[in-house]
Structures are given as C-alpha cells and as structure tokens.
Design an enzyme around this catalytic site. Structure first.
Site, PDB file in Angstrom:
ATOM      1  CD  GLN A  70     -12.830 -41.341   9.899  1.00  0.00           C
ATOM      2  OE1 GLN A  70     -11.814 -41.538   9.278  1.00  0.00           O
ATOM      3  NE2 GLN A  70     -13.994 -41.119   9.306  1.00  0.00           N
ATOM      4  CG  HIS A  97     -20.147 -41.334   1.025  1.00  0.00           C
ATOM      5  ND1 HIS A  97     -19.781 -42.321   0.145  1.00  0.00           N
ATOM      6  CD2 HIS A  97     -19.095 -41.167   1.865  1.00  0.00           C
ATOM      7  CE1 HIS A  97     -18.562 -42.722   0.430  1.00  0.00           C
ATOM      8  NE2 HIS A  97     -18.115 -42.056   1.460  1.00  0.00           N
TER       9      HIS A  97
HETATM   10  O1  PAF Z   1     -13.901 -41.201   6.511  1.00  0.00           O
HETATM   11  C1  PAF Z   1     -13.315 -40.688   5.539  1.00  0.00           C
HETATM   12  O2  PAF Z   1     -13.755 -40.754   4.378  1.00  0.00           O
HETATM   13  C2  PAF Z   1     -11.990 -39.973   5.778  1.00  0.00           C
HETATM   14  O3  PAF Z   1     -11.260 -40.600   6.768  1.00  0.00           O
HETATM   15  C3  PAF Z   1     -12.190 -38.476   6.069  1.00  0.00           C
HETATM   16  C4  PAF Z   1     -12.947 -38.268   7.393  1.00  0.00           C
HETATM   17  C5  PAF Z   1     -12.910 -37.796   4.941  1.00  0.00           C
HETATM   18  C6  PAF Z   1     -10.809 -37.812   6.241  1.00  0.00           C
HETATM   19  O4  PAF Z   1     -10.058 -37.933   5.066  1.00  0.00           O
END
Ligand code: PAF
Length: 284
Positions: free
Chosen positions: A156, A38
């Site tokens: 995603q 992150h």
């Molecule tokens: O990747 C994530 O942590 C989640 O899917 C997100 C993009 C924050 C949406 O809740």
C-alpha cells in the site's frame, strides 16, 4: 481537546485557519479501531508537522464482495480518546455521502497500474483502486503537507508513493515502523477476529518471515526459501496466499544478486486474513 469534524466545510475552514497562522499540517488516514501501531503514526506526524489530522473512514470501495466490510470493527469513542492522548488535533470523520458525493456507483476511481497488480492486488482485485480512490479524496479534503502510512501495509505504501508521484500531489509521504506484540505478531485491527487458539498460532507469521530472511542471508535459492515458507505456514495451520521475497519494487531478484529485499506474506488463519513483511539487505 480533540475536535471531531464531520462536515467538509468545517474541515476546510479549520485548515485555512491553521494555514493563515503559517502552521504545517500532518495527516494520518485510518479505518479506525485504532491501536498502538496507529498511535505511533500520529506521533511521527506530530514530530514533522505543527498540527495533525487523523481520518477514520471504513472505506467500502477497498473491500471485495466477500470481505469483512460489514463486520470491520468500529470503535469511534475509543478512537477519539486514543487520538486525543496521542496528541492529534482533529479527527476527520466523514460519512459515505461526504466521501462519495455522487454515490458509490458513479464515483470517479483512481487506478495506479503496475505496482497495484501483483501480490495483494492479485489476491484482492480492485482493492488498491479503492485505496487510491479514497486516499486521493482524503488528500484533496485535508490538503496536508505530509501524510504518514505504516510499513505493515508495505505494498500500500509503495502504491501511494506511486500515486503521489504520478498525479504530482503536493504531499510528502512518511513511513511508520511496524509495531509488534511481544511475541512478534504485528498489530492489526484484524487480530481481534482471531480465536485464542488462532492467536497462539499467529506469531508463526513473523517467525516464518525471519526464517526467510535468514535463509536468504545464507544464500539459499529463492524458490526453495519460498517453498519452505509456504510449507512452514501450512504446517502451522495457515492457508497462505503468498510467501515471497522481492526487490523493493516487487520484481523478482536473481539468485546470488545482492541488495535490498523484502519478504512478504499474506495468509489466512481460519476466517482471518493476515499480512506481514520484513525488510532486509543482502550486503555485497
Ligand atoms: O491503511 C488503511 O487503513 C487504509 O487502507 C487507508 C489508507 C486508510 C485507506 O482507506
């Protein structure tokens, strides 16, 4: 000092303030329990925007009924400290009522067809609807110039790009590289569910992806590569949902065809479901 904001009016006022000063805004959506993966997304946002907002929201609508929503790790103090060190300006920390003002049952939902239907979408029905629904809300709340998503959640990222292109949301999407432990395991909040024995087995996921890439480079047929990957994962103690090679748009490449590829795996190790991927090229 990082500013933690929990009210939408406060967030909007802060962002209006920045806009008045002519500053650009980068955004990193997360579900918290932050790790080096992150923080690398925050750094990428920092490089491309004057101010950075990160959200922490464990989004109930993207978890299936038998998934880990209630036990998903929540570590707000550590997240705020880590975000501050990473150079984030604002932590956006909405509660469920702020995110879904009409309640979860009456909430408008966003569905992106096609790319949402396969692989993760097939294994986790409704998951991408939940992701698109919350990300659309987050984009409307933050109204960033750019937003950063990690390549670890390969599908995603593709779904979000399609969402933004189709709904013409004025935000630039940047992709952050996968961060791995020294033994190859991709960083994930879910890694902490693993027992010490499972953690020792987990790097087989990345090794299997590398073997899939190497076999593809040697010209082996895709069906054989995928069957061997499935067998290798089972032998290592995993229960795979899928282990496949696809074109970047998730369509199935023909044997002998050249071009960009991605190997994708989702597999359970005990109670923990892990995903990972490896992008590569089959040069002409
Ligand atoms: O990747 C994530 O942590 C989640 O899917 C997100 C993009 C924050 C949406 O809740």
């Amino acid at each position: 000092m990082i500013e933690t904001i929990t009210r939408l009016e406060t967030l909007r006022a802060r962002i209006r303030d920045w806009r008045r000063q002519g500053l650009t805004v980068g955004f990193v959506p997360t579900m918290g329990n932050l790790h080096a993966g992150h923080y690398s997304l925050i750094e990428l946002a920092r490089q491309h925007a004057d101010r950075v907002v990160a959200s922490v929201f464990v989004n109930p609508t993207q978890f299936g009924p038998n998934e880990d929503f209630s036990r998903y790790p929540r570590t707000p103090e550590a997240d705020a400290r880590g975000l501050q060190e990473a150079g984030c300006d604002v932590l956006w920390l909405p509660d469920v009522a702020t995110m879904y003002p009409f309640g979860l049952q009456a909430a408008a939902s966003v569905h992106v067809p096609g790319v949402s239907a396969v692989l993760e979408g097939a294994a986790r029905p409704g998951h991408f609807d939940g992701v698109c629904t919350v990300v659309t809300r987050l984009f409307n709340q933050v109204q960033p110039d750019l937003a950063v998503f990690g390549r670890k959640d390969y599908q995603q990222l593709a779904v979000i790009r399609q969402l933004v292109a189709d709904l013409q949301i004025p935000v630039q999407i940047l992709a952050g590289e996968i961060v791995r432990d020294a033994d190859g395991l991709a960083l994930s909040s879910r890694n902490q569910y693993l027992s010490p024995e499972e953690r020792a087995l987990a790097p087989a996921l990345h090794r299997t992806l590398q073997a899939m890439r190497d076999s593809a480079l040697q010209g082996l047929p895709r069906a054989r590569i995928e069957a061997e990957a499935d067998a290798a994962l089972r032998a290592a103690g995993f229960q795979p949902d899928y282990a496949v090679i696809r074109r970047p748009d998730f369509s199935e490449p023909a044997d002998g065809e050249r071009g960009a590829r991605v190997a994708l795996i989702a597999a359970r190790l005990g109670q923990t479901r892990l995903i990972d991927n490896l992008e590569f090229d089959l040069p002409a």
